[in-house]
Design an enzyme around this catalytic site. Structure first.
Site, PDB file in Angstrom:
ATOM      1  N   TYR A   1     -42.017 -53.198   3.270  1.00 52.09           N
ATOM      2  CA  TYR A   1     -41.556 -53.409   4.587  1.00 52.09           C
ATOM      3  C   TYR A   1     -41.827 -52.096   5.551  1.00 52.09           C
ATOM      4  O   TYR A   1     -42.384 -52.224   6.589  1.00 52.09           O
ATOM      5  CB  TYR A   1     -40.164 -53.640   4.567  1.00 52.09           C
TER       6      TYR A   1
ATOM      7  N   SER B   1     -38.940 -50.770  13.619  1.00 52.79           N
ATOM      8  CA  SER B   1     -37.893 -50.361  12.840  1.00 52.79           C
ATOM      9  C   SER B   1     -37.692 -48.799  12.493  1.00 52.79           C
ATOM     10  O   SER B   1     -38.526 -48.114  12.799  1.00 52.79           O
ATOM     11  CB  SER B   1     -37.690 -51.037  11.525  1.00 52.79           C
TER      12      SER B   1
END
Length: 317
Positions: free
Chosen positions: A202, A189
């Site tokens: 995350y 990401s």
């Protein structure tokens, strides 16, 4: 005479322009042509390859399954939800009934169950004899500030997003190394490039995957194994719907940024192109995340100030 002089001046102008820019343009065109030829050759090379995709029951994983299936790959659909894997398998066979390819197989897989991963990989090897491409796509997200996030949630995020993918990668590598061929594709990401507030666990898991892939890439190059890391921006999937809160409960909401993200199909197409080009580290994101990435490295004080303001806004809601 005047018209002749003007025409001569115009001709001289274009001649000078061509003289200056052709030496630059021609190498660029040649490079682009060679890149396209390599991309087409590698795309054809996908035909018949065994591709194991985690998180294949929905979202980007499902879109990747369609893209690899259409490329003629032997797709292995892996995720926790067997019923959803059955649905994806059925869709592949029905939507692409005219495509001469290989029936996909289903692999129920829980990335948090590290002890089961080796056996799962072995079962695929017994069926297909090899895993040519591993796509580490499965993962979960979290919404919550660092202090309010229970440590059990931090552990769970790291277990699924990092340790599960690392364990699966390590289970696949020996057979790849023995054949001197293979590719590891990890879907990270942009938050693995720079962290944002209320995503600490995350972002940490994605930063860890970035570091792991960078180290692994260098180590397995001698065995002709390629490592490709993909860092997308927001994608319009159920990632936020399936995210956890800081307490471990279901977040259950679609973020506006996620809803306005790129389509899974377009992202999957870009990922296959990155593989065909043999790219190593790819950021698939619009200008804002790219700017944030460079700001983090070139003007960190400005980046930290922007993130502070973002945190203040999130904390007030």
């Amino acid at each position: 005479m005047k018209n002749l002089a003007e025409r001569s001046a115009g001709s001289l102008y274009w001649w000078l322009l061509a003289t200056l820019f052709l030496p630059i343009a021609i190498p660029g065109l040649v490079l682009k042509l060679l890149t396209m030829m390599k991309e087409q050759r590698n795309a054809r090379h996908l035909n018949g390859k065994v591709v194991l995709i985690t998180g294949a029951s929905s979202g980007l994983g499902e879109a990747l399954a369609h893209s690899f299936f259409l490329a003629g790959c032997k797709v292995v659909l892996a995720a926790r939800r067997k019923d959803e894997l059955e649905r994806v398998r059925k869709d592949l066979l029905e939507l692409h009934a005219t495509v001469p390819t290989h029936p996909p197989i289903i692999l129920p897989l829980d990335l948090s169950d590290l002890n089961s991963i080796g056996g799962k990989v072995q079962s695929v090897l017994e069926i297909h004899g090899a895993i040519d491409i591993l796509v580490n796509n499965g993962g979960i997200s979290v919404r919550g500030d660092a202090l309010s996030t229970a440590i059990d949630v931090d552990i769970r995020i790291m277990l699924v997003n990092y340790f599960g993918s690392v364990a699966l990668t390590k289970a696949c590598l020996p057979s790849m190394m023995a054949r001197k061929e293979g590719r590891i594709v990890s879907i990270s990401s942009v938050q693995g490039k720079f962290a944002i507030p209320h995503r600490s666990a995350y972002s940490a898991s994605k930063h860890a995957m970035q570091a792991f892939c960078d180290s692994l890439r260098a180590e397995v190059a001698k065995d002709n194994i390629k490592v490709t890391l993909i860092s997308p921006g927001y994608i319009n999937t159920a990632l936020s719907l399936n995210a956890l809160t800081g307490t471990g409960a279901s977040y259950g909401k679609m973020d506006a940024a996620t809803a306005g993200g790129a389509s899974p199909q377009d992202t999957a197409s870009s990922i296959l192109k990155a593989i065909a080009r043999d790219e190593k580290d790819v950021m698939l994101a619009p200008i804002a995340p790219r700017a944030a990435y460079w700001l983090r490295h070139l003007a960190p004080s400005v980046y930290f100030w922007i993130m502070k303001k973002r945190a203040e806004k999130l904390n007030s809601t």
